[in-house]
Design a protein around this motif. Sequence first.
Motif, PDB file in Angstrom:
ATOM      1  N   CYS A  87       0.840  -1.199   0.000  1.00  0.00           N
ATOM      2  CA  CYS A  87       0.000   0.000   0.000  1.00  0.00           C
ATOM      3  C   CYS A  87       0.877   1.252   0.000  1.00  0.00           C
ATOM      4  O   CYS A  87       1.766   1.411   0.831  1.00  0.00           O
ATOM      5  CB  CYS A  87      -0.933   0.011   1.209  1.00  0.00           C
ATOM      6  SG  CYS A  87      -2.143   1.350   1.126  1.00  0.00           S
ATOM      7  N   GLY A  89      -7.050   1.236  -0.252  1.00  0.00           N
ATOM      8  CA  GLY A  89      -5.620   1.406  -0.466  1.00  0.00           C
ATOM      9  C   GLY A  89      -5.257   1.336  -1.936  1.00  0.00           C
ATOM     10  O   GLY A  89      -5.948   0.711  -2.742  1.00  0.00           O
ATOM     11  N   ASP A 109      -1.785   0.672  -4.588  1.00  0.00           N
ATOM     12  CA  ASP A 109      -0.375   0.291  -4.673  1.00  0.00           C
ATOM     13  C   ASP A 109       0.399   1.386  -5.396  1.00  0.00           C
ATOM     14  O   ASP A 109      -0.163   2.412  -5.791  1.00  0.00           O
ATOM     15  CB  ASP A 109      -0.209  -1.092  -5.324  1.00  0.00           C
ATOM     16  CG  ASP A 109      -0.529  -1.124  -6.809  1.00  0.00           C
ATOM     17  OD1 ASP A 109      -0.675  -0.056  -7.452  1.00  0.00           O
ATOM     18  OD2 ASP A 109      -0.621  -2.251  -7.352  1.00  0.00           O
ATOM     19  N   LEU A 146      -6.166  -1.768  -3.994  1.00  0.00           N
ATOM     20  CA  LEU A 146      -5.832  -3.019  -3.296  1.00  0.00           C
ATOM     21  C   LEU A 146      -7.100  -3.707  -2.798  1.00  0.00           C
ATOM     22  O   LEU A 146      -7.330  -3.821  -1.603  1.00  0.00           O
ATOM     23  CB  LEU A 146      -4.891  -2.737  -2.119  1.00  0.00           C
ATOM     24  CG  LEU A 146      -3.504  -2.256  -2.477  1.00  0.00           C
ATOM     25  CD1 LEU A 146      -2.735  -1.875  -1.220  1.00  0.00           C
ATOM     26  CD2 LEU A 146      -2.754  -3.329  -3.249  1.00  0.00           C
TER      27      LEU A 146
END
Length: 129
Positions: A58, A79, A81, A87
């Motif tokens: 994250c 979140g 990436d 995510l």
Amino acid sequence: MMQTELLTKRNIATIGEEITHELGAELINNYRQAHPNDVKAHIVGKEILSQILAQPGCAGIQFFNAINEFGQKTLVYVGLDQNGKQLVNYSVVTTDAQIQNEKGIVADRAVPSGDDPCFGDDFGWFIID
């Protein structure tokens, strides 16, 4: 210009910056003048933000404007990436060296600050007349 934008990836972890109190107050006032009947602010606790940021890979959090099951404005947050991918699923390696898929955290329950008597909706640090 389009080619340059495509070749330049943004570093998700570095998005956002500190601004002055005066600029923050000005931006808030601009929004409130344009949308006087809208939700003025949302409060999100550190625990859920920490849980999202602690997910493997994250690099940041994306906030979506949303309407909850009660018809109230809220935020849904997830979140991201380093490539800007949400995510919603990620892989982890277990203690016995197995790869396991996990569901990423999708969160809500931000509190509109004007709806909770414990929190005002004013930005008391600086008021522009």
